[in-house]
Design a protein around this motif. Structure first.
Motif, mmCIF file in Angstrom:
data_model
loop_
_atom_site.group_PDB
_atom_site.id
_atom_site.type_symbol
_atom_site.label_atom_id
_atom_site.label_comp_id
_atom_site.label_asym_id
_atom_site.label_seq_id
_atom_site.Cartn_x
_atom_site.Cartn_y
_atom_site.Cartn_z
ATOM 1 N N GLU A 41 2.180 8.941 -5.712
ATOM 2 C CA GLU A 41 2.619 8.003 -6.749
ATOM 3 C C GLU A 41 2.141 6.585 -6.456
ATOM 4 N N LEU A 42 1.578 5.944 -7.470
ATOM 5 C CA LEU A 42 1.220 4.530 -7.387
ATOM 6 C C LEU A 42 2.480 3.695 -7.571
ATOM 7 N N VAL A 43 2.720 2.752 -6.663
ATOM 8 C CA VAL A 43 3.932 1.941 -6.682
ATOM 9 C C VAL A 43 3.655 0.516 -7.130
ATOM 10 N N ASP A 44 2.556 -0.061 -6.667
ATOM 11 C CA ASP A 44 2.288 -1.473 -6.939
ATOM 12 C C ASP A 44 0.810 -1.739 -6.722
ATOM 13 N N GLU B 118 3.261 5.519 -2.514
ATOM 14 C CA GLU B 118 4.370 6.043 -1.725
ATOM 15 C C GLU B 118 3.863 6.534 -0.376
ATOM 16 N N ARG B 119 4.745 6.487 0.612
ATOM 17 C CA ARG B 119 4.393 7.000 1.928
ATOM 18 C C ARG B 119 4.808 8.461 2.020
ATOM 19 N N LEU B 120 3.863 9.326 2.303
ATOM 20 C CA LEU B 120 4.125 10.754 2.414
ATOM 21 C C LEU B 120 4.294 11.119 3.877
ATOM 22 N N ILE B 121 5.460 11.656 4.219
ATOM 23 C CA ILE B 121 5.747 12.063 5.592
ATOM 24 C C ILE B 121 5.651 13.579 5.659
#
Length: 382
Positions: free
Chosen positions: A198-201, A214-217
């Motif tokens: 996802e694009l956040v900013d 988003e950071r994917l863990i």
């Protein structure tokens, strides 16, 4: 006793879960539903054995069928039961997701079947407008987590919410860097899917464009396969299904990825952190690791396979992605061949266009079929 397994199911939040199933048995069996090994009982949201509200179902009650049978006392009629064991959950919530198992049991034996149910939030398109400001005013810029051909990837923390994100920083000193950054940003702004990062900013300053996602863990597909003890056809089918859903959304929105490979597919649940391999792995490791990884979740050691089935796969790595016009002739559009590609995942279009001397011929040959070829390669590896 025979059974009809329910389908693999995905439902949206506040929607309905419908698992239609009939069990044929003699004598009449006892029906039990569980979710993640917890017993399910009928409630105002949960109905068991009621198909009266399902469209196209002419029967809403259990059926008793007379069939001839031979007994010691002579020829008689025995009751053959076709039991309605359907499960319906209304107004489902995130807690309703899990592994649903139906168990049918009588004196003749025991049979069961399982179905994985996912509950997803309905994706809502978000309009991300690029802001002309300073990155440090809104985010703490932490360690470097990756480096690309034209960008540096840093871990970011939002100063207002303390949430962690990933920021891709493009230095706008060279025209080619500006073109690639703008192209990736345009592709990400078109996408809003649960299986796509996802694009956040997005922030731009005098010298830098920052794309915040988003950071994917979790592990990549490559690391997850190597870490798991078992790997069944069902797990592979679940992964490919999610990948195809993501690519279907990309192509419908006019985006071609051009770099679909195991390293760009991330499991958003870190299922095997305790056994994560050290260092980075290569695609050649995937081929050698897949040979012994075959198993079933119903046998000892198959729990990891169930974990893979219950995880979401997200597609990342849009640095080579390009926008195109959906519905172009022959399903192709004016897409430039990627500046770099890997031979083991390269589609025939990429190889052929790289051999063309005429630049216009190269552009005309590219299309979304490049991504579908990569899906075929990954499916073959799995």
């Amino acid at each position: 006793m025979t059974e009809i397994p329910p389908p693999v199911y995905s439902a949206y939040l506040h929607g309905r879960i419908e698992l239609p199933i009939w069990v044929d048995a003699v004598p009449r069996p006892k029906i039990t539903w569980t979710r993640d090994s917890k017993l399910l009982v009928a409630s105002y949201r949960t109905r068991i054995g009621d198909r009266s509200t399902l469209p196209g179902s002419p029967i809403s009650r259990d059926r008793e069928i007379d069939s001839p049978g031979n007994f010691e006392s002579g020829s008689e009629l025995q009751r053959f039961y076709s039991i309605n064991a359907s499960l319906i959950v209304e107004e489902c919530i995130l807690h309703d997701a899990g592994l649903y198992t139906l168990v049918a049991e009588n004196i003749a034996g025991r049979a069961q079947t399982s179905c994985l149910v996912r509950v997803e939030e309905t994706p809502v398109p978000k309009v991300i407008s690029t802001r002309w400001t300073n990155l440090e005013q809104h985010y703490f810029v932490l360690r470097l987590v990756g480096k690309g051909t034209y960008s540096d990837v840093h871990l970011l923390i939002d100063k207002k919410t303390n949430r962690e994100y990933v920021g891709k920083l493009y230095a706008l000193d060279e025209p080619i860097t500006l073109v690639n950054a703008a192209r990736e940003l345009e592709c990400l702004t078109r996408l809003y899917h649960s299986n796509v990062v996802e694009l956040v900013d997005s922030i731009i300053s005098d010298r830098t464009l920052v794309i915040v996602t988003e950071r994917l863990i979790g592990n990549s597909l490559l690391d997850e396969v190597i870490a798991c003890h078992s790997w069944s056809e069902a797990a592979s089918a679940s992964i490919i299904r999610q990948l195809l859903e993501a690519l279907s959304h990309l192509h419908n929105e006019g985006v071609v990825h051009l770099d679909v490979q195991p390293e760009n597919m991330i499991f958003t649940r870190n299922l095997s952190a305790a056994r994560r391999p050290r260092g980075r792995s290569s695609s050649r490791d995937l081929i050698s690791a897949l040979a012994p990884l075959s198993g079933d979740t119903s046998v000892p050691g198959g729990q990891q396979d169930a974990g893979v089935l219950s995880s979401f796969v997200k597609l990342t790595g849009f640095s080579l992605a390009q926008p195109f016009t959906p519905g172009a002739s022959c399903g192709k559009s004016r897409i430039r061949p990627p500046p770099r590609w890997r031979l083991d995942f390269a589609s025939p279009e990429i190889i052929l266009t790289s051999m063309e001397e005429n630049e216009s011929d190269r552009i005309e040959e590219m299309g979304p079929s490049v991504d579908i070829w990569n899906v075929g390669v990954i499916t073959y590896l799995l």
